[in-house]
Write an enzyme that holds these catalytic residues in place. Structure first.
Site, PDB file in Angstrom:
ATOM      1  CG  PHE A   1      -1.855  -1.119   1.333  1.00 11.04           C
ATOM      2  CD1 PHE A   1      -2.673  -1.449   0.263  1.00 11.04           C
ATOM      3  CD2 PHE A   1      -1.950  -1.873   2.490  1.00 11.04           C
ATOM      4  CE1 PHE A   1      -3.564  -2.508   0.338  1.00 11.04           C
ATOM      5  CE2 PHE A   1      -2.834  -2.937   2.574  1.00 11.04           C
ATOM      6  CZ  PHE A   1      -3.644  -3.260   1.498  1.00 11.04           C
TER       7      PHE A   1
ATOM      8  CG  ASP B   1       5.019  -2.408 -11.214  1.00 17.99           C
ATOM      9  OD1 ASP B   1       5.326  -1.689 -10.255  1.00 17.99           O
ATOM     10  OD2 ASP B   1       4.100  -2.128 -11.998  1.00 17.99           O
TER      11      ASP B   1
ATOM     12  N   GLY C   1      30.225  -0.213 -25.236  1.00 17.34           N
ATOM     13  CA  GLY C   1      30.849   0.457 -26.371  1.00 17.34           C
ATOM     14  C   GLY C   1      32.200  -0.114 -26.733  1.00 17.34           C
TER      15      GLY C   1
HETATM   16  C1  LIG Z   1       0.139   1.804  -5.796  1.00 18.89           C
HETATM   17  C2  LIG Z   1      -0.216   3.058  -5.053  1.00 18.89           C
HETATM   18  C3  LIG Z   1       0.315   4.276  -5.824  1.00 18.89           C
HETATM   19  C4  LIG Z   1      -1.732   3.130  -4.964  1.00 18.89           C
HETATM   20  O1  LIG Z   1      -2.053   4.258  -4.209  1.00 18.89           O
HETATM   21  P1  LIG Z   1      -3.460   4.529  -3.575  1.00 18.89           P
HETATM   22  O2  LIG Z   1      -4.503   3.740  -4.280  1.00 18.89           O
HETATM   23  O3  LIG Z   1      -3.631   5.991  -3.515  1.00 18.89           O
HETATM   24  O4  LIG Z   1      -3.221   4.098  -2.057  1.00 18.89           O
HETATM   25  P2  LIG Z   1      -3.301   2.708  -1.326  1.00 18.89           P
HETATM   26  O5  LIG Z   1      -3.053   1.631  -2.245  1.00 18.89           O
HETATM   27  O6  LIG Z   1      -2.467   2.722  -0.143  1.00 18.89           O
HETATM   28  O7  LIG Z   1      -4.838   2.750  -0.860  1.00 18.89           O
HETATM   29  C5  LIG Z   1      -5.479   1.661  -0.487  1.00 18.89           C
HETATM   30  C6  LIG Z   1      -6.521   2.075   0.530  1.00 18.89           C
HETATM   31  O8  LIG Z   1      -7.338   0.933   0.695  1.00 18.89           O
HETATM   32  C7  LIG Z   1      -7.334   0.582   2.041  1.00 18.89           C
HETATM   33  N1  LIG Z   1      -7.425  -0.880   2.152  1.00 18.89           N
HETATM   34  C8  LIG Z   1      -6.684  -1.798   1.495  1.00 18.89           C
HETATM   35  N2  LIG Z   1      -7.039  -3.036   1.860  1.00 18.89           N
HETATM   36  C9  LIG Z   1      -8.025  -2.897   2.769  1.00 18.89           C
HETATM   37  C10 LIG Z   1      -8.808  -3.811   3.503  1.00 18.89           C
HETATM   38  N3  LIG Z   1      -8.642  -5.140   3.380  1.00 18.89           N
HETATM   39  N4  LIG Z   1      -9.737  -3.337   4.337  1.00 18.89           N
HETATM   40  C11 LIG Z   1      -9.930  -2.001   4.466  1.00 18.89           C
HETATM   41  N5  LIG Z   1      -9.218  -1.077   3.802  1.00 18.89           N
HETATM   42  C12 LIG Z   1      -8.272  -1.533   2.947  1.00 18.89           C
HETATM   43  C13 LIG Z   1      -6.017   1.085   2.595  1.00 18.89           C
HETATM   44  O9  LIG Z   1      -6.076   1.205   3.981  1.00 18.89           O
HETATM   45  C14 LIG Z   1      -5.901   2.406   1.884  1.00 18.89           C
HETATM   46  O10 LIG Z   1      -6.737   3.342   2.530  1.00 18.89           O
HETATM   47  P3  LIG Z   1      -6.192   4.813   2.988  1.00 18.89           P
HETATM   48  O11 LIG Z   1      -5.835   5.487   1.707  1.00 18.89           O
HETATM   49  O12 LIG Z   1      -7.367   5.387   3.663  1.00 18.89           O
HETATM   50  O13 LIG Z   1      -5.006   4.593   3.842  1.00 18.89           O
HETATM   51  C15 LIG Z   1       0.373   3.034  -3.624  1.00 18.89           C
HETATM   52  O14 LIG Z   1      -0.225   1.970  -2.948  1.00 18.89           O
HETATM   53  C16 LIG Z   1       1.870   2.856  -3.562  1.00 18.89           C
HETATM   54  O15 LIG Z   1       2.640   3.768  -3.838  1.00 18.89           O
HETATM   55  N6  LIG Z   1       2.336   1.662  -3.155  1.00 18.89           N
HETATM   56  C17 LIG Z   1       3.730   1.392  -2.945  1.00 18.89           C
HETATM   57  C18 LIG Z   1       4.455   1.223  -4.251  1.00 18.89           C
HETATM   58  C19 LIG Z   1       3.803   0.200  -5.107  1.00 18.89           C
HETATM   59  O16 LIG Z   1       3.754  -0.966  -4.788  1.00 18.89           O
HETATM   60  N7  LIG Z   1       3.290   0.630  -6.265  1.00 18.89           N
HETATM   61  C20 LIG Z   1       2.527  -0.247  -7.127  1.00 18.89           C
HETATM   62  C21 LIG Z   1       3.338  -0.722  -8.191  1.00 18.89           C
HETATM   63  S1  LIG Z   1       2.433  -1.900  -9.148  1.00 18.89           S
END
Ligand SMILES: CC(C)(COP(=O)(O)OP(=O)(O)OC[C@H]1O[C@@H](n2cnc3c(N)ncnc32)[C@H](O)[C@@H]1OP(=O)(O)O)[C@@H](O)C(=O)NCCC(=O)NCCS
Length: 404
Positions: free
Chosen positions: A99, A170, A233
Site C-alpha cells: 500500500f 514492478d 561500447g
Molecule cells: C500503488 C499506489 C500508488 C496506490 O495508491 P493509492 O490507491 O492511492 O493508495 P493505497 O493503495 O495505499 O490505498 C489503499 C486504501 O485501501 C485501504 N485498504 C486496502 N485493503 C483494505 C482492507 N482489506 N480493508 C480495508 N481497507 C483496505 C487502505 O487502507 C488504503 O486506505 P487509505 O488510503 O485510507 O489509507 C500506492 O499503494 C503505492 O505507492 N504503493 C507502494 C508502491 C507500489 O507498490 N506501487 C505499485 C506498483 S504496481
C-alpha cells in the site's frame, strides 16, 4: 500422493495489489507456498477492476499476476476485521503488503504490532522509495524506472529517454522481495525469529541498471544510452538487422562476444564471408567497434534476404549469439515454449480459456501446475473454516456486518 513442493508448508497472508507486490506472491505460489490474498470486500485488489475491458469481471492484468493464489475478503477498517486478521497472523509465516506509505500502519498492522502478535512472522513491504526525502511518495512502475536509471539508459542520444517495455520496476521489485523472503525463511530455521523486509522499487531498478555503472566508472561521466549498440561500447556487431518480411518485428539481434574473436569468426563462416577472417579492420572486438558501420553493412547484406527465423537458425546452429525479435503472439504460439509450460491455458469461471506465461524456474523436486487467479472472496468458506474454524452461519453474520 500429490507431489511435494518446495514451500508447501509456508503460509502467506498476501495484502498486495497491482503488480509490484502481487508478482512476489505469485512467485511464492509457484514455488508451492499457500498464498492467501486478503482483500478489501469493496472491490479487492485494485488491479482487479483497473483497466478491465469488461466491467465487473477481473482484468487480464489481474489474472496474469495472481495465478495459484486463493482469495478471502476482510474489511480491516472494522474492529471485528482487525481481530480476525490478528488471529490469521498468528498462523502465518509471511505477511506482505504494498500500500501507499503509512497505509498499513493506519490500518493498525505496522511491523511493531505484527511482530508482537507473531515473532516468527516475516513481514515484507514494497514501497516506491527507500528512506530519504521521497519515502512518503507513491509510485508505479514508470516512476521507479525513471528514478532507478532505466529511462536514462534506454533509447539513443537522439531519442528522449524511453521506458523499457518489460515492467522491471514492478515485477523486478516483486522478485527481489521474494528473494528476501526466501532468505528470511532460511534464517528463521536457525534463529526462530522472523524479520522485517523492505524493498524500494527505485532500489530494485538501480540493481537492474548495475552494468551502466561500469560505463560511468570508465568515462567519469554519467552513462549515456546506447540504443542497441554494446552497452560498454567495446564491440560490434551488437544490433538489430532487418530481415525479410518488412513487418514491425522482422529483425534479428546479432551480437558477438567482446572477449575475443571466436563468435565473429564463426559468424563470418556462417554468412559465407570466411574471406574476412583475420582482416585487419575486424580482427579484435575494439577494431570491429571502430568499424561498426562496415560490420553492419556486411551483416545486413546477409539478413535482408532471409526471414528472422532463418537468420536465427543459421547463426544459432553455427554457435553465434542471435535472437529473432519475437512478439507476444509468436511466443504464445511457440510449441516448445508451450511444452515447457512457459505458456499455459487455464479455465476461468468468468473469462473461459485464458492463456498466460508460467514460471521460468524448473525444479526437479518441486512442480506446481499453473492454476487460474481466484475470484474475489472465492475461498472465504474454505480458508475461514480451515484457519479459524468459522462456520457458514458465522460467515453470513460477518457478511451482514460488512466485515467480509
Ligand atoms: C500503488 C499506489 C500508488 C496506490 O495508491 P493509492 O490507491 O492511492 O493508495 P493505497 O493503495 O495505499 O490505498 C489503499 C486504501 O485501501 C485501504 N485498504 C486496502 N485493503 C483494505 C482492507 N482489506 N480493508 C480495508 N481497507 C483496505 C487502505 O487502507 C488504503 O486506505 P487509505 O488510503 O485510507 O489509507 C500506492 O499503494 C503505492 O505507492 N504503493 C507502494 C508502491 C507500489 O507498490 N506501487 C505499485 C506498483 S504496481
Amino acid at each position: 500422493m500429490a507431489q511435494k513442493t518446495a514451500l508447501e508448508d509456508v503460509q502467506v497472508l498476501d495484502l498486495t495489489q497491482f503488480e509490484a507486490g502481487t508478482s512476489c506472491t505469485e512467485a511464492l505460489a509457484w514455488l508451492g507456498a499457500n498464498v492467501i490474498k486478503v482483500e478489501n470486500p469493496k472491490g479487492g485488489d485494485q488491479g482487479r477492476g483497473a483497466s478491465t475491458d469488461t466491467p465487473g469481471v477481473d482484468s487480464h492484468y489481474f489474472m496474469l499476476l495472481n495465478a495459484n493464489k486463493r482469495s478471502i475478503t476482510l474489511n480491516l477498517g472494522t474492529d471485528r476485521g482487525r481481530q480476525i486478521f490478528t488471529d490469521l497472523l498468528k498462523k502465518a509465516d509471511v505477511m506482505i503488503e504494498n500500500f501507499a506509505p503509512g497505509a498499513i500502519e493506519r490500518l493498525g498492522f505496522g511491523y511493531d504490532v505484527v511482530q508482537k502478535i507473531n515473532p516468527r512472522i516475516i513481514y515484507a513491504q514494497v514501497k516506491g522509495f527507500g528512506e530519504g526525502p521521497y519515502e512518503n511518495y507513491v509510485s508505479f512502475d514508470m516512476i521507479a524506472q525513471s528514478v532507478g536509471g532505466a529511462l536514462s539508459l534506454t533509447g539513443t542520444t537522439e531519442t528522449e529517454p524511453l521506458k523499457p517495455g518489460p515492467t522491471i520496476g514492478d515485477t523486478g521489485t516483486g522478485l527481489h522481495c521474494a528473494i528476501g523472503i526466501l532468505a528470511a525463511l532460511h534464517q528463521r530455521e536457525r534463529t526462530g525469529r522472523g524479520q522485517h523486509i523492505k524493498v524500494a522499487m527505485q532500489d530494485a531498478v538501480i540493481n537492474f541498471s548495475r552494468i551502466a555503472f561500469a560505463r560511468q566508472a570508465a568515462s567519469g561521466k554519467a552513462a549515456v544510452r546506447s540504443g542497441n549498440r554494446s552497452a560498454l561500447g567495446t564491440t560490434a556487431p551488437s544490433g538489430l538487422y532487418k530481415c525479410k518480411g518488412g513487418g514491425l518485428n522482422d529483425y534479428c539481434f546479432i551480437y558477438t562476444t567482446r572477449a575475443g574473436n571466436r563468435h565473429w569468426d564463426r559468424l563470418l563462416k556462417a554468412i559465407g564471408r570466411a574471406d574476412l577472417i583475420g582482416d585487419e579492420r575486424f580482427n579484435s572486438p575494439e577494431k570491429r567497434w571502430t568499424h561498426h558501420d562496415e560490420v553492419d553493412r556486411i551483416l545486413s547484406e546477409f539478413t535482408q534476404s532471409r526471414t528472422k527465423a532463418e537468420v536465427m537458425k543459421m547463426l544459432g546452429d553455427a554457435g553465434v549469439p542471435a535472437g529473432a525479435v519475437y512478439d507476444t503472439m509468436e511466443i504464445t504460439q511457440d510449441p516448445a515454449i508451450q511444452k515447457r509450460e512457459m505458456i499455459v491455458t487455464v479455465d476461468h469461471p468468468k473469462r473461459g480459456k485464458f492463456t498466460l506465461p508460467g514460471w521460468p524456474v524448473k525444479m526437479s523436486e518441486s512442480h506446481v501446475a499453473v492454476d487460474r487467479a481466484p475470484l474475489l472472496g472465492e475461498h472465504n468458506a474454505a480458508i475461514y473454516a480451515e484457519w479459524l474454524g468459522l462456520t457458514a452461519r458465522d460467515l453470513e453474520e460477518l457478511k451482514g456486518k460488512d466485515v467480509i
